[in-house]
Design a protein around this motif. Structure first.
Motif, short mmCIF file in Angstrom:
data_model
loop_
_atom_site.label_atom_id
_atom_site.label_comp_id
_atom_site.label_asym_id
_atom_site.label_seq_id
_atom_site.Cartn_x
_atom_site.Cartn_y
_atom_site.Cartn_z
N HIS A 27 0.83 -1.19 0.00
CA HIS A 27 0.00 0.00 0.00
C HIS A 27 0.87 1.25 0.00
O HIS A 27 2.03 1.22 0.41
CB HIS A 27 -0.93 0.01 1.22
N ASN A 28 0.29 2.33 -0.46
CA ASN A 28 1.01 3.59 -0.53
C ASN A 28 1.20 4.17 0.87
O ASN A 28 0.23 4.38 1.59
CB ASN A 28 0.21 4.57 -1.41
N GLU A 29 2.45 4.44 1.22
CA GLU A 29 2.76 5.02 2.53
C GLU A 29 3.02 6.52 2.43
O GLU A 29 3.64 7.11 3.33
CB GLU A 29 3.99 4.32 3.13
N SER A 30 2.56 7.15 1.35
CA SER A 30 2.74 8.59 1.19
C SER A 30 1.79 9.37 2.08
O SER A 30 0.68 8.92 2.38
CB SER A 30 2.49 9.00 -0.27
N SER A 31 2.24 10.56 2.45
CA SER A 31 1.41 11.50 3.22
C SER A 31 1.75 12.92 2.79
O SER A 31 2.82 13.17 2.24
CB SER A 31 1.68 11.38 4.72
N LEU A 32 0.84 13.82 3.08
CA LEU A 32 1.13 15.24 2.99
C LEU A 32 1.39 15.72 4.41
O LEU A 32 0.53 15.58 5.29
CB LEU A 32 -0.04 16.01 2.36
N MET A 33 2.59 16.26 4.66
CA MET A 33 3.01 16.64 6.01
C MET A 33 3.03 18.15 6.15
O MET A 33 3.46 18.87 5.25
CB MET A 33 4.40 16.07 6.29
N SER A 34 2.55 18.62 7.30
CA SER A 34 2.57 20.05 7.61
C SER A 34 2.85 20.24 9.09
O SER A 34 2.78 19.30 9.88
CB SER A 34 1.22 20.68 7.25
N LEU A 35 3.16 21.46 9.48
CA LEU A 35 3.30 21.77 10.90
C LEU A 35 1.90 21.81 11.51
O LEU A 35 0.97 22.38 10.94
CB LEU A 35 3.99 23.12 11.08
N THR A 36 1.76 21.21 12.68
CA THR A 36 0.46 21.17 13.34
C THR A 36 -0.10 22.58 13.56
O THR A 36 -1.31 22.80 13.48
CB THR A 36 0.58 20.43 14.69
N SER A 37 0.79 23.53 13.78
CA SER A 37 0.36 24.91 14.03
C SER A 37 -0.36 25.53 12.85
O SER A 37 -1.08 26.52 13.00
CB SER A 37 1.57 25.77 14.41
N ASP A 38 -0.20 24.96 11.65
CA ASP A 38 -0.88 25.50 10.47
C ASP A 38 -2.34 25.07 10.40
O ASP A 38 -3.11 25.58 9.57
CB ASP A 38 -0.16 25.07 9.18
N ARG A 95 8.53 29.02 3.90
CA ARG A 95 8.79 28.95 2.46
C ARG A 95 7.69 28.15 1.77
O ARG A 95 7.40 28.36 0.60
CB ARG A 95 10.16 28.32 2.20
N PHE A 96 7.09 27.20 2.49
CA PHE A 96 5.96 26.42 2.01
C PHE A 96 5.26 25.85 3.23
O PHE A 96 5.83 25.84 4.33
CB PHE A 96 6.40 25.31 1.05
N ASP A 97 4.03 25.37 3.02
CA ASP A 97 3.21 24.92 4.15
C ASP A 97 3.11 23.41 4.29
O ASP A 97 2.90 22.90 5.39
CB ASP A 97 1.80 25.50 4.02
N PHE A 98 3.19 22.69 3.17
CA PHE A 98 3.08 21.24 3.25
C PHE A 98 3.87 20.59 2.13
O PHE A 98 4.20 21.21 1.12
CB PHE A 98 1.61 20.79 3.22
N VAL A 99 4.23 19.31 2.37
CA VAL A 99 5.08 18.56 1.44
C VAL A 99 4.58 17.12 1.34
O VAL A 99 3.85 16.64 2.20
CB VAL A 99 6.57 18.55 1.90
N TRP A 100 5.01 16.44 0.29
CA TRP A 100 4.70 15.03 0.06
C TRP A 100 5.85 14.21 0.63
O TRP A 100 7.00 14.37 0.22
CB TRP A 100 4.55 14.81 -1.44
#
Length: 204
Positions: A27-38, A95-100
């Motif tokens: 299965h795909n283990e990808s996620s979009l990650m961000s700082l919880t504060s956002d 610089r950005f809010d979320f990443v793969w």
């Protein structure tokens, strides 16, 4: 070599001589990650945010599909190319809010080892909007398959035995990897081996 289905399929469409011969995870283990504060807790929250990625068309299509599926406006998502960097400082510097990222590596490094408060949107939780696809994969050239199929079979048999062992003995698997590649972060390798061990194959 190691590749990703989302890179390999476009490569084949472009005529590149490469074939996926094994999936490393079911299965795909990808996620979009961000700082919880956002405050990003669902795909619709990505509207108005900035995504830092590699700049591929698949990234834009996938994120836009997720946002729209959850009722958000995908046209308000900003896309910037950042390449393969340490993502947490980039998010902390706005610089950005979320990443793969991958749960079994990047998320562990940030949350469990870096003690950073992060949130993730796991792709596997949104299969009503996007598919569950194999990534990463083991790949080889069509020409090697044609010229030496026994070598490919033998390699896959040995590799499968290695993964079976890693499932049963994640601590030893981490130790063996660190012996071969000592420059890797020991804590991250051990955490990743423990996380991925039960996920390399579904029951049965």
């Amino acid at each position: 070599g190691i590749s990703y289905a989302d890179y390999l399929i476009p490569a084949r469409l472009a005529g590149v001589n490469i074939t996926s011969i094994a999936a490393m995870l079911p299965h795909n283990e990808s996620s979009l990650m961000s700082l919880t504060s956002d405050g990003i807790t669902r795909p619709a929250d990505l509207a108005g945010m900035t995504y830092g990625g590699f700049g591929g068309q698949l990234e834009q299509q996938l994120i836009s599909t997720l946002v729209a599926c959850d009722g958000g406006d995908p046209s308000t998502v900003n896309f910037v190319e950042v390449g393969n960097i340490d993502y947490v400082p980039g998010m902390e510097q706005d610089r950005f809010d979320f990443v793969w990222v991958f749960e079994g590596w990047d998320v562990l490094r940030a949350r469990d080892l870096g003690d950073v408060e992060i949130s993730t949107l796991r792709f596997i939780d949104y299969t009503d909007c996007i598919p569950d696809w194999y990534t990463p994969v083991i790949a080889t050239s069509d020409s090697l398959i044609e010229s030496d199929p026994e070598l490919v079979r033998a390699f896959l048999e040995a590799t499968a035995r290695g993964y079976d062992y890693a499932m049963e003995h994640p601590d030893e698997a981490a130790s063996l990897l660190l012996q071969a590649v000592p420059e890797l972060d020991q804590g991250l390798v051990e955490a990743s081996a423990a996380y991925l061990g039960p996920r390399y194959a579904d029951a049965g």
